[in-house]
Design a protein around this motif. Structure first.
Motif: not given
Ligand SMILES: [Zn+2]
Lengths: 381, 135
Positions: B63-71
């Protein structure tokens, strides 16, 4: 049949908002309710409908404590932070149906002193899906679940953390003008940028407070509202909206659109007004990004233009759209948006502590769980 | 005896094949046995044709990255040792999304559209979690 002006807000009440208490959530909820009933000029036993916030006092508590002899309706509107505003729609419907004359909406919580959002969240029905598929991966708290929405907005539209900071700064300034706000020291954009990262792109000062206290409102039938203690605040339009993929943000086709986008055209249509008629807006602010996204979904600006819409103090008392004039969940207290309804009522009565001059028509939103939304448009009666 | 102290899933009969697949290093996604629509997360009814007949397919894992977060903050004590950690939301080739931590991907790599493939992280005897790696 429309709910337009089917009822009015006739009473509002709050407790002192705190960060630290040994009282129970129930006692806060009942105290705020008594204050709202008194503000309306009613006796507690006059209440014949109850819509308490989902996780707190139940109808039995009110019947027992208030000596209500003939309660005709009780319900909850389980939409997390959208519940309070969604319950306005519910109250209007039962009043228009002739079931009730005076409906009490109330909330009490010990979010600071009591258990924080605990692991029981994993077991709550509306979080069952992410409880199984996301929480074990480390995506547990709202800040983490909402951060990808903000990141996606930033990547698509160039929205910046400094733009989100404008919301935190303006809201804190409004809190500094209140006697009943828990965070009253003004902050700057630089303070926001220096605050620690919680879940990128959301910093500490993008996040709302944990608070102790209670808030309540009374909604009354129009034939009663005209002769009560305070000027009635008429509900011109109200609607709730549920987002696509309401259980899991991850699966939502458009991460940058909330349930509110479905509710807003209905509420504006019912009210028969346009955005330029709104003098003041109390926007649910669990996180700064959620405020900006709602302003887009409400139609105050196009999708993607929220960042530039909120720049340069646009949401201040003298800005293009005064927002969260009480300090909101970010700086007054986290009362799940019941305090937003209280504040809008006071603004439209002309009795707010940070009063928008000549505020006659205003709007209040709720946002909850994984993107549920609700909006009410009100006018001075 | 495991000292694993993070949150764990409680699979149901509707969802168990997904978790069993991960244990076997296969990404199994649920699909409608009538119209073929792939759905995630697993559930009893197809929202396209309302069929309750489901099957499981072996997905590509790509797949392909759609969004993200860094916690940077541990909302559960079990994740304290992982901080900071990256969670990516990924558009899978099958048309659904997945959320998982990354392995071998750093903050500077993150962009919308980054190609990734699923990996398998056996965190304890009876639990394998998905992770995303560079494709
Ligand atoms: Zn189907």
């Amino acid at each position: 049949m429309s709910l337009r002006e089917a009822a009015a807000v006739t009473g509002v009440g709050e407790t002192k908002y705190l960060r630290g208490t040994d009282r129970t959530a129930l006692s806060f909820q009942l105290e705020a309710s008594l204050n709202a009933i008194r503000d309306a000029g009613l006796q507690p036993s006059d209440i014949d409908g109850l819509i308490p916030y989902g996780h707190g006092a139940v109808a039995e508590d009110f019947i027992t404590n208030f000596g209500i002899k003939d309660l005709r309706f009780s319900a909850t509107t389980p939409m997390g932070g959208a519940s309070a505003v969604a319950s306005i729609q519910c109250a209007l419907a039962v009043i228009q149906a002739g079931i009730c004359k005076h409906v009490l909406l109330s909330l009490g919580r010990t979010g600071y002193s009591g258990g924080r959002i605990g692991m029981r969240v994993q077991q709550m029905p509306q979080f069952r899906t992410i409880g199984e598929f996301e929480m074990p991966l480390g995506a547990i708290a709202p800040a983490q679940l909402y951060a990808p929405m903000a990141r996606r907005h930033m990547e698509l539209y160039g929205t910046t953390s400094r733009q989100l900071a404008e919301i935190a700064v303006t809201t804190r300034y409004h809190a500094s003008l209140q006697t009943n706000a828990t965070m009253r020291s003004p902050i700057t954009i630089e303070d926001h940028q220096a605050s620690r990262m919680i879940s990128d792109p959301l910093r500490l000062l993008d996040c709302s407070l944990e608070s102790d206290g209670g808030a309540a409102i009374v909604i009354s039938a129009p034939d009663r509202a005209k002769d009560m203690a305070k000027r009635p605040i008429m509900v011109m339009g109200v609607a709730e909206g549920h987002p696509d993929s309401p259980s899991a943000i991850t699966q939502r086709p458009d991460l940058t659109t909330l349930g509110l986008a479905k509710a807003a055209p209905k509420a504006f249509g019912m009210a028969g007004i346009t955005h330029s008629d709104i003098h003041v807006a109390e926007i649910y602010d669990c996180f700064t990004y959620i405020v900006m996204c709602q302003l887009e979904d409400l139609g105050f600006c196009k999708k993607g233009e929220g960042g530039s819409f909120i720049e340069n103090g646009a949401l201040g008392l003298n800005g293009r759209l005064p927002v969260n004039t009480h300090g909101g969940l970010l700086s007054q207290a986290h009362m799940a948006g019941m305090n937003h309804i209280v504040e809008l009522t006071r603004q439209l009565r002309g009795e707010a502590q940070a009063q928008v001059p000549n505020a006659e028509i205003g709007l209040v939103t709720g946002y909850g769980d994984m993107g549920d939304g609700a909006v009410a448009i009100m006018r001075r009666g | 005896m495991s000292d694993y102290d993070k949150l764990v899933p409680s699979p149901t009969p509707d969802t168990q094949p997904y978790w069993t697949g991960l244990q076997e290093h296969r990404l199994c996604l649920q699909a409608c046995a009538d119209c073929g629509r792939v759905r995630h997360y697993p559930r009893p009814v197809c929202d396209s044709c309302w069929s309750m007949n489901a099957k499981w397919i072996d997905a590509s894992g790509r797949g392909k990255v759609h969004s993200w977060t860094i916690t940077h903050y541990a909302f559960h004590p079990g994740f304290k040792g992982d901080l900071p950690y990256i969670l990516v939301t990924v558009d899978m080739d099958e048309g659904v999304r997945m959320n998982a931590q990354v392995r071998g991907i750093v903050e500077a790599d993150l962009r919308v559209g980054l190609p990734v493939k699923v990996g398998y992280d056996k965190v304890k005897d009876d639990l394998t979690l998905p992770v995303f790696e560079k494709a």
